[in-house]
Write a protein that holds these residues in place. Structure first.
Motif, PDB file in Angstrom:
ATOM      1  N   VAL A  17      10.006  -7.884  -8.408  1.00 35.98           N
ATOM      2  CA  VAL A  17      10.972  -7.538  -9.451  1.00 35.98           C
ATOM      3  C   VAL A  17      11.904  -8.708  -9.752  1.00 35.98           C
ATOM      4  CG1 VAL A  17      12.824  -5.972 -10.125  1.00 35.98           C
ATOM      5  CG2 VAL A  17      10.873  -5.097  -8.831  1.00 35.98           C
ATOM      6  N   ALA A  18      12.567  -9.206  -8.719  1.00 34.37           N
ATOM      7  CA  ALA A  18      13.531 -10.299  -8.910  1.00 34.37           C
ATOM      8  C   ALA A  18      12.912 -11.557  -9.518  1.00 34.37           C
ATOM      9  CB  ALA A  18      14.196 -10.627  -7.567  1.00 34.37           C
ATOM     10  N   PRO A  19      11.648 -11.912  -9.196  1.00 38.17           N
ATOM     11  CA  PRO A  19      11.084 -13.133  -9.793  1.00 38.17           C
ATOM     12  C   PRO A  19      11.069 -13.128 -11.316  1.00 38.17           C
ATOM     13  CG  PRO A  19       9.754 -12.422  -7.945  1.00 38.17           C
ATOM     14  CD  PRO A  19      10.745 -11.332  -8.193  1.00 38.17           C
ATOM     15  N   TYR A  20      10.776 -11.977 -11.931  1.00 37.74           N
ATOM     16  CA  TYR A  20      10.750 -11.927 -13.392  1.00 37.74           C
ATOM     17  C   TYR A  20      12.160 -12.084 -13.963  1.00 37.74           C
ATOM     18  CZ  TYR A  20       5.912 -10.349 -13.090  1.00 37.74           C
ATOM     19  OH  TYR A  20       4.558 -10.279 -12.837  1.00 37.74           O
ATOM     20  N   ALA A  21      13.143 -11.487 -13.297  1.00 33.17           N
ATOM     21  CA  ALA A  21      14.522 -11.632 -13.761  1.00 33.17           C
ATOM     22  C   ALA A  21      14.999 -13.071 -13.628  1.00 33.17           C
ATOM     23  CB  ALA A  21      15.428 -10.687 -12.972  1.00 33.17           C
ATOM     24  N   LEU A  22      14.663 -13.710 -12.508  1.00 37.63           N
ATOM     25  CA  LEU A  22      15.089 -15.087 -12.294  1.00 37.63           C
ATOM     26  C   LEU A  22      14.383 -16.046 -13.244  1.00 37.63           C
ATOM     27  CD1 LEU A  22      16.725 -17.137 -10.752  1.00 37.63           C
ATOM     28  CD2 LEU A  22      14.991 -17.126  -8.942  1.00 37.63           C
ATOM     29  N   THR A 202      -0.457 -18.350   0.777  1.00 38.22           N
ATOM     30  CA  THR A 202      -0.310 -17.291   1.777  1.00 38.22           C
ATOM     31  C   THR A 202      -0.290 -15.921   1.129  1.00 38.22           C
ATOM     32  OG1 THR A 202       0.982 -18.815   3.145  1.00 38.22           O
ATOM     33  CG2 THR A 202       1.074 -16.484   3.713  1.00 38.22           C
ATOM     34  N   PHE A 203       0.363 -15.811  -0.030  1.00 41.45           N
ATOM     35  CA  PHE A 203       0.499 -14.518  -0.713  1.00 41.45           C
ATOM     36  C   PHE A 203      -0.062 -14.615  -2.136  1.00 41.45           C
ATOM     37  CE2 PHE A 203       4.077 -15.007   2.266  1.00 41.45           C
ATOM     38  CZ  PHE A 203       3.833 -13.935   3.110  1.00 41.45           C
ATOM     39  N   PRO A 204      -1.360 -14.861  -2.283  1.00 44.38           N
ATOM     40  CA  PRO A 204      -1.947 -14.977  -3.627  1.00 44.38           C
ATOM     41  C   PRO A 204      -1.830 -13.654  -4.378  1.00 44.38           C
ATOM     42  CG  PRO A 204      -3.664 -14.802  -1.961  1.00 44.38           C
ATOM     43  CD  PRO A 204      -2.380 -14.951  -1.221  1.00 44.38           C
ATOM     44  N   GLY A 205      -1.525 -13.740  -5.649  1.00 46.50           N
ATOM     45  CA  GLY A 205      -1.377 -12.530  -6.457  1.00 46.50           C
ATOM     46  C   GLY A 205       0.028 -11.979  -6.482  1.00 46.50           C
ATOM     47  N   LEU A 206       0.897 -12.419  -5.593  1.00 44.76           N
ATOM     48  CA  LEU A 206       2.272 -11.952  -5.579  1.00 44.76           C
ATOM     49  C   LEU A 206       3.044 -12.627  -6.717  1.00 44.76           C
ATOM     50  CD1 LEU A 206       4.294 -10.236  -3.825  1.00 44.76           C
ATOM     51  CD2 LEU A 206       4.953 -12.409  -2.765  1.00 44.76           C
ATOM     52  N   PRO A 207       3.736 -11.853  -7.557  1.00 47.62           N
ATOM     53  CA  PRO A 207       4.486 -12.483  -8.662  1.00 47.62           C
ATOM     54  C   PRO A 207       5.451 -13.562  -8.197  1.00 47.62           C
ATOM     55  CG  PRO A 207       4.354 -10.115  -8.993  1.00 47.62           C
ATOM     56  CD  PRO A 207       3.789 -10.381  -7.631  1.00 47.62           C
ATOM     57  N   LEU A 208       6.111 -13.347  -7.072  1.00 48.12           N
ATOM     58  CA  LEU A 208       7.039 -14.345  -6.554  1.00 48.12           C
ATOM     59  C   LEU A 208       6.328 -15.652  -6.254  1.00 48.12           C
ATOM     60  CD1 LEU A 208       9.751 -15.288  -5.430  1.00 48.12           C
ATOM     61  CD2 LEU A 208       9.187 -14.138  -3.284  1.00 48.12           C
TER      62      LEU A 208
END
Length: 304
Positions: A17-22, A202-208
């Motif tokens: 959530v926060a990545p899109y806002a940032l 490490t976290f492929p596919g994660l929006p962040l």
């Protein structure tokens, strides 16, 4: 279980959530250094929160005393600090899952740094064959028609300028671009890029992970732009960046063109109103606090 759910929600907020806002925040382009800290804080918060959630879940399933007291007990500090019996080897195994969550991205980072170092060595070996020193610029010149300027970070850091760039840029423009590249080297921006690359692997596919890598690369270029514009007119740097925007940099190098060249050009030519110092420090404090909050949450006893 309530603590586990709270940590899971926190991890979801930090990771999705926060990545899109940032990424859409206007202040990020006004204060790129602060925004880079914010992205790093989100990534650290996601790792810490995930590790804490895994640890809390293991405690609940094993019916072990949870929270900070339980963690101190498992670490062998129970008798001296917590007053509960000393841990058994089975209790100590409960630390393995959260350690894996922390160690995997750490190992990825080490691997990315080694890969980058090998690529830098290959480029340096090539430069020794085809490049010629230009001490007046503190750079190495390569006979190539395409206009490109880039730097090779690391122990034997080097700034490389193609002959095409020398032909296309004026003296003042070249000095401005070189200042941009020195900002990359002095700021050790390659380490931050390696961290975001390791996190994405490490976290492929994660929006962040995706947005963090893209935005960090752009923000680091903006930070280098700001450093160059502190000593050179912004229109001079903008013109120089336009000339070298299409230049290709080798692997593990930071090119003057860099990502988001059009966005950066618009930013250079438009007045930037930086956030007030109090606002900047508040954002930095919030970014540093983001990984600490899940630890404070996990310090309390687990509620079923």
């Amino acid at each position: 279980m309530t603590t586990v759910l709270a940590l899971a929600v926190y991890a979801a907020l930090a990771g999705a959530v926060a990545p899109y806002a940032l990424a859409r925040a206007r202040w990020a382009h006004q204060a790129p250094k602060v925004a880079v800290v914010a992205w790093q804080g989100l990534m650290a918060a996601f790792v810490v929160t995930t590790a804490s959630a895994v640890h809390q879940l293991a405690l609940v399933e094993q019916h072990v005393h949870s929270g900070l007291v339980g963690l101190l007990g498992i670490c062998g500090l129970s008798r001296a600090v917590t007053g509960i019996p000393a841990p058994t080897p089975a209790d100590a195994l409960l630390l393995l899952p959260p350690l894996v969550v922390v160690l995997v991205p750490t190992c990825r980072l080490v691997h990315c740094l080694r890969q980058a170092r090998r690529a830098q060595r290959r480029s340096l070996d090539m430069l020794a064959l085809v490049g010629r020193p230009a001490p007046e610029y503190g750079a190495t010149v390569v006979d190539h028609a395409a206009a490109a300027v880039y730097c090779l970070p690391g122990g034997a850091r080097r700034i490389v300028v193609t002959q095409g760039a020398l032909d296309a840029l004026t003296e003042e423009q070249l000095r401005a671009v070189l200042a941009h590249e020195r900002a990359h080297l002095e700021g050790r921006h390659h380490l931050l890029q390696a961290a975001t690359r390791a996190f994405q692997r490490t976290f492929p596919g994660l929006p962040l992970a995706r947005l963090g890598r893209e935005q960090t690369a752009l923000l680091l270029e903006m930070a280098a732009d700001d450093r160059a514009m502190a000593a050179h007119p912004r229109d001079v740097l903008a013109t120089a960046m336009y000339e070298v925007a299409a230049g290709q940099a080798p692997e593990a190098a930071l090119g003057a063109g860099g990502p988001g060249a059009l966005i950066r050009l618009r930013r250079m030519l438009a007045p930037q109103h930086k956030p007030r110092r109090v606002t900047g420090w508040s954002l930095v404090a919030a970014s540093l606090a983001a990984p600490v909050l899940p630890l404070l949450l996990a310090c309390g006893p687990t509620t079923n």
